[in-house]
Design a protein around this motif. Structure first.
Motif, PDB file in Angstrom:
ATOM      1  N   ASP A 450       0.774  -1.349  -0.165  1.00  0.00           N
ATOM      2  CA  ASP A 450       0.162   0.206  -0.059  1.00  0.00           C
ATOM      3  C   ASP A 450       1.006   1.037   0.137  1.00  0.00           C
ATOM      4  N   ALA A 451       1.820   1.435   0.746  1.00  0.00           N
ATOM      5  CA  ALA A 451       2.893   2.428   0.850  1.00  0.00           C
ATOM      6  C   ALA A 451       3.425   2.707  -0.527  1.00  0.00           C
ATOM      7  N   ALA A 452       4.016   1.572  -1.288  1.00  0.00           N
ATOM      8  CA  ALA A 452       4.501   1.684  -2.476  1.00  0.00           C
ATOM      9  C   ALA A 452       3.663   2.302  -3.647  1.00  0.00           C
ATOM     10  N   LEU A 453       2.223   1.753  -3.540  1.00  0.00           N
ATOM     11  CA  LEU A 453       1.439   2.252  -4.389  1.00  0.00           C
ATOM     12  C   LEU A 453       1.002   3.611  -4.187  1.00  0.00           C
ATOM     13  N   ALA A 454       0.905   3.827  -2.872  1.00  0.00           N
ATOM     14  CA  ALA A 454       0.483   5.472  -2.703  1.00  0.00           C
ATOM     15  C   ALA A 454       1.718   6.186  -3.191  1.00  0.00           C
ATOM     16  N   ILE A 459       2.189   4.608 -11.416  1.00  0.00           N
ATOM     17  CA  ILE A 459       2.446   3.134 -11.850  1.00  0.00           C
ATOM     18  C   ILE A 459       1.127   2.154 -11.399  1.00  0.00           C
ATOM     19  N   ALA A 460       0.618   2.743 -10.389  1.00  0.00           N
ATOM     20  CA  ALA A 460      -0.642   1.897  -9.805  1.00  0.00           C
ATOM     21  C   ALA A 460      -1.867   2.022 -11.022  1.00  0.00           C
ATOM     22  N   GLU A 461      -1.907   3.132 -11.668  1.00  0.00           N
ATOM     23  CA  GLU A 461      -2.924   3.122 -12.631  1.00  0.00           C
ATOM     24  C   GLU A 461      -2.688   2.443 -13.686  1.00  0.00           C
ATOM     25  N   LYS A 462      -1.385   2.604 -14.330  1.00  0.00           N
ATOM     26  CA  LYS A 462      -0.732   1.526 -15.394  1.00  0.00           C
ATOM     27  C   LYS A 462      -1.244   0.099 -15.233  1.00  0.00           C
ATOM     28  N   ILE A 463      -0.897  -0.553 -14.093  1.00  0.00           N
ATOM     29  CA  ILE A 463      -0.806  -1.794 -13.795  1.00  0.00           C
ATOM     30  C   ILE A 463      -2.801  -2.088 -13.696  1.00  0.00           C
ATOM     31  N   ARG A 464      -3.485  -1.139 -13.459  1.00  0.00           N
ATOM     32  CA  ARG A 464      -4.977  -1.319 -13.182  1.00  0.00           C
ATOM     33  C   ARG A 464      -5.530  -1.404 -14.743  1.00  0.00           C
ATOM     34  N   SER A 465      -4.798  -0.723 -15.672  1.00  0.00           N
ATOM     35  CA  SER A 465      -5.105  -0.705 -16.874  1.00  0.00           C
ATOM     36  C   SER A 465      -4.732  -2.018 -17.707  1.00  0.00           C
ATOM     37  N   PRO A 470       5.474  -2.263 -15.403  1.00  0.00           N
ATOM     38  CA  PRO A 470       5.695  -1.769 -14.009  1.00  0.00           C
ATOM     39  C   PRO A 470       5.623  -2.661 -12.633  1.00  0.00           C
ATOM     40  N   VAL A 471       5.049  -3.820 -12.747  1.00  0.00           N
ATOM     41  CA  VAL A 471       4.890  -4.432 -11.358  1.00  0.00           C
ATOM     42  C   VAL A 471       6.208  -4.518 -10.614  1.00  0.00           C
ATOM     43  N   GLY A 472       7.360  -4.790 -11.525  1.00  0.00           N
ATOM     44  CA  GLY A 472       8.736  -5.028 -10.796  1.00  0.00           C
ATOM     45  C   GLY A 472       9.131  -3.604 -10.085  1.00  0.00           C
ATOM     46  N   ALA A 473       8.626  -2.835 -10.362  1.00  0.00           N
ATOM     47  CA  ALA A 473       8.979  -1.199  -9.738  1.00  0.00           C
ATOM     48  C   ALA A 473       8.496  -1.463  -8.227  1.00  0.00           C
ATOM     49  N   ILE A 474       7.170  -1.860  -8.163  1.00  0.00           N
ATOM     50  CA  ILE A 474       6.277  -2.014  -6.872  1.00  0.00           C
ATOM     51  C   ILE A 474       7.001  -3.084  -6.148  1.00  0.00           C
ATOM     52  N   ILE A 475       7.409  -4.237  -6.817  1.00  0.00           N
ATOM     53  CA  ILE A 475       7.958  -5.351  -6.022  1.00  0.00           C
ATOM     54  C   ILE A 475       9.277  -4.820  -5.348  1.00  0.00           C
ATOM     55  N   GLY A 476      10.311  -4.303  -6.099  1.00  0.00           N
ATOM     56  CA  GLY A 476      11.358  -3.599  -5.690  1.00  0.00           C
ATOM     57  C   GLY A 476      11.210  -2.942  -4.720  1.00  0.00           C
ATOM     58  N   ALA A 477      10.195  -1.913  -4.573  1.00  0.00           N
ATOM     59  CA  ALA A 477      10.105  -0.998  -3.422  1.00  0.00           C
ATOM     60  C   ALA A 477       9.722  -1.874  -2.361  1.00  0.00           C
ATOM     61  N   VAL A 478       8.861  -2.846  -2.418  1.00  0.00           N
ATOM     62  CA  VAL A 478       8.512  -3.546  -1.184  1.00  0.00           C
ATOM     63  C   VAL A 478       9.748  -4.379  -0.691  1.00  0.00           C
TER      64      VAL A 478
END
Length: 503
Positions: A450-454, A459-465, A470-478
């Protein structure tokens, strides 16, 4: 003595001269007592405590042959494809030196227990080179001189010398090759591989611990040069008591370069013994080499000839263990390693380490990954052998089990291994103490997601579409937020669920 101020480049030397080598390997047999008396044949005792009147050569003391040492010598001879003598005897090799209390060494001269054999050695590229064995004979070791007060531990310049006779009488087998020809520029590699092959053979036969650092195995390296392979053999030098594989190889290379320089100067090579200097990688002149007649060999009158019963010899042959080359072929098949992979394992001295790690529960692929990867790099950095690292195959098996159970990933496993090597305990202890276990609770993972998406709403919007790039960027942040302790696969699952629910 022959000297030279400038060495010839090795490649130049072997291009212009044919190298011939010969190797004499001495192995201390792992018997409980000495070759000719009941004194213990141990290591590390206080000086001059493992001795008897026979060890000291006192008047009236009579030798008795160690039967197990004879059996061990026959084992070695059979493993080297030698003929075993119908009858053989001991001889007195006469020379004066303080570490030989009798003024002669009890050895075998013209009647060795094993003769006319051969052994195939595998070189670094997998090719096979056959080394012909002239003889393998039994003898006793000398004592040990310690020179005090000199700069390099040698007798020259020393203030005085001490003699420890604990080693005097330890049973030895000396294996002598025929002249080794045809190796060309690979002569140093052949020498190293040959001595390593013998060391592995001694261990497989269980006739010696074969620890070179203790002097259980020592090599005398003979080198000579001649103009062409058809020329008569040149005058040889003998570099004494070389006790590591690397040094055997280096000693041959140095002598080739040195002798080529001597010959280029028009000076004759002197037949002499030479001392190996590990620190400089050079040899130094010792003494003019004696020929056999100088030792005035004659039959030992206090020992009867040895006549090994043929049935006993065949019983020993039938009881020989699987020899190293056959064992390596079998293990390669069982482990599924490619030829190049197995060669790397053998050259690294990792066969036993990997075998024991597999026995501890790791897969062959995982065992090779650890020993030939992270641990090999560490050993190279520290300039030690793999087996000298402060980690056991059992601990590597435990480490891999933690990975297999999902408690740590490969990145965390390397941190755990770092702790084990630092002496912090076994893998489980390091894992707990350093708090490295993978975060498996979904709660903290969802908070990090949630913190990474916020922090990255675009990036969150691109994934929703439907754009999963960009999933890797969120996983990397986590992963960063959890110090690498998150399960990346589980993070991906939760991320996609989260975005779908949020969409």
């Amino acid at each position: 003595m022959s000297t030279v101020s400038t060495l010839v480049d090795y490649d130049d030397a072997v291009a212009r001269y044919d190298t011939v080598i010969g190797i004499e390997v001495h192995v201390e047999l792992g018997t409980a007592t000495k070759m000719f008396d009941g004194a213990p044949a141990g290591f590390g005792e206080e000086p001059n405590t493992s001795i008897t009147p026979v060890s000291l050569g006192l008047p009236g003391a009579l030798p008795v042959v160690n039967g197990l040492a004879v059996e061990y010598a026959i084992r070695i001879g059979l493993a080297l494809n030698c003929s075993i003598a119908q009858t053989c005897r001991f001889a007195r090799k006469n020379y004066f030196y303080p570490d030989v209390p009798k003024n002669f060494q009890t050895s075998q001269y013209d009647e060795p227990i094993a003769y006319e054999g051969w052994v195939d050695v595998e070189l670094d590229d997998g090719s096979i080179f056959r080394v012909e064995i002239e003889r393998a004979h039994m003898e006793e070791d000398a004592g040990k001189n310690t020179h005090i007060g000199g700069s390099d531990g040698r007798i020259h310049g020393a203030e005085y010398s001490l003699v420890d006779y604990n080693r005097a009488g330890i049973p030895l087998v000396e294996i002598v090759t025929k002249p080794i020809t045809g190796a060309g520029a690979r002569a140093p590699e052949v020498a190293r591989a040959y001595v390593q092959t013998l060391r592995d053979l001694f261990r497989a036969l269980e006739v010696s611990e074969a620890r070179m650092e203790r002097g259980n195995v020592r090599a005398d390296v003979n080198v000579s040069l001649r103009p062409t392979p058809d020329s008569p053999l040149g005058t040889r030098t003998e570099t004494k008591n070389v006790n590591s594989f690397r040094s055997v190889e280096r000693a041959v290379r140095y002598e080739v370069s040195r002798q080529a320089g001597v010959l280029d100067d028009g000076v004759a090579i002197i037949q002499e013994t030479r001392h190996w200097h590990e620190d400089t990688g050079t040899t130094a002149s010792g003494r003019v080499k004696s020929d056999a007649e100088d030792y005035r060999y004659f039959p030992e009158p206090d020992l009867v000839p040895i006549a090994p019963d043929r049935a006993w010899v065949e019983e020993i042959r039938a009881g020989l263990p699987e020899l190293p080359a056959a064992r390596r072929r079998r293990l390669q098949g069982e482990w599924g390693y490619a030829d190049a992979e197995m060669r790397d394992v053998v050259n690294a001295g990792a066969v036993e380490l990997i075998e024991t790690t597999i026995a501890a529960g790791a897969s062959p692929a995982a065992a090779r990954k650890w020993w030939m990867g992270e641990l090999a790099r560490t050993a190279k950095q520290q300039e030690v052998e793999l087996a000298e690292l402060p980690v056991t195959p059992g601990q590597i098996g435990q480490l891999q089990k933690l990975v297999d159970e999902g408690r740590i990933n490969d990145k965390l496993a390397r941190q755990v291994l770092e702790g084990v090597l630092a002496g912090e305990g076994d893998p489980e202890t390091v894992l707990v103490a350093r708090g490295l276990e993978v975060v498996s609770d979904d709660g903290p993972l969802l908070e990090a997601i949630d913190a990474a998406l916020a922090a990255q709403p675009d990036i969150a919007e691109k994934i929703r579409s439907g754009n999963l790039g960009p999933v890797g960027a969120i996983i990397g942040a986590v992963m960063k937020a959890t110090r690498g302790q998150a399960d990346a696969g589980r993070v991906r699952e939760l991320l996609l669920e989260r975005i779908q629910v949020g969409g």
